[in-house]
Design an enzyme around this catalytic site. Structure first.
Site: not given
Ligand code: MG
Ligand code: ZN
Length: 156
Positions: A8-10, A17, A19, A89, A99, A102-103
């Site tokens: 995952d990223r964020d 923080k 978005y 996504c 969709c 989207r996880k």
């Molecule tokens: Mg995350």
């Molecule tokens: Zn999606």
């Protein structure tokens, strides 16, 4: 076949923080570049799978996300690390309808499995939220909360 480390990223790679899309707001979680490098060195494809509903909401564009992702790889290159691919996504059900990416939906991972000929049995996933873990587990990938692992890693 290849093994992959999905991230995952964020909240997993960088401090969440909310978005995050500007380079000046991007801050690696401590120890993460080295953690990624470990997987590079062990022959894993390092693949980011990230929900970016900020695109659907009109907060930022795909192009801005791409610029940020290039920056992340430039920073990682300083220690000889890299991310092989980013899957995004850009959707949100309230703005763009449903969709399959989207996880916790599995579309991004399924696409990566095809693109990189990934063996799920040899692969791992790291995330900070229940939907990350659920997504990985739906794909039969061993999935871990990054919070738990970084604690262990920093004690080594
Ligand atoms: Mg995350
Ligand atoms: Zn999606």
């Amino acid at each position: 076949m290849n093994k992959a480390a999905f991230f995952d990223r964020d909240g997993t790679i960088n401090i969440d923080k909310g978005y995050v899309h500007r380079i000046e707001d991007f801050e690696f979680i401590k120890g993460m570049p080295e953690f990624i490098k470990k997987y590079n060195d062990e022959g894993y494809k390092v693949i980011v799978v990230t929900n970016q509903a900020g695109i659907a909401r009109g907060y930022y564009t795909q192009k801005e996300v791409d610029i940020l992702h290039n920056y992340i790889n430039e920073e990682l290159a300083k220690i000889g690390a890299h991310i092989d691919a980013f899957y995004i996504c850009p959707h949100h059900p309230d703005f763009t309808g449903d969709c399959n990416c989207r996880k916790p939906k599995t579309g991004m991972i399924e696409q990566a499995i095809k693109d990189f000929d990934i063996d799920v049995k040899q692969s791992v996933l790291f995330g900070d939220k229940p939907w990350d873990i659920e997504c990985g587990e739906r794909c039969n990938i061993k999935s871990y909360y990054i919070q738990d692992l970084l604690n262990e890693y920093s004690e080594i």
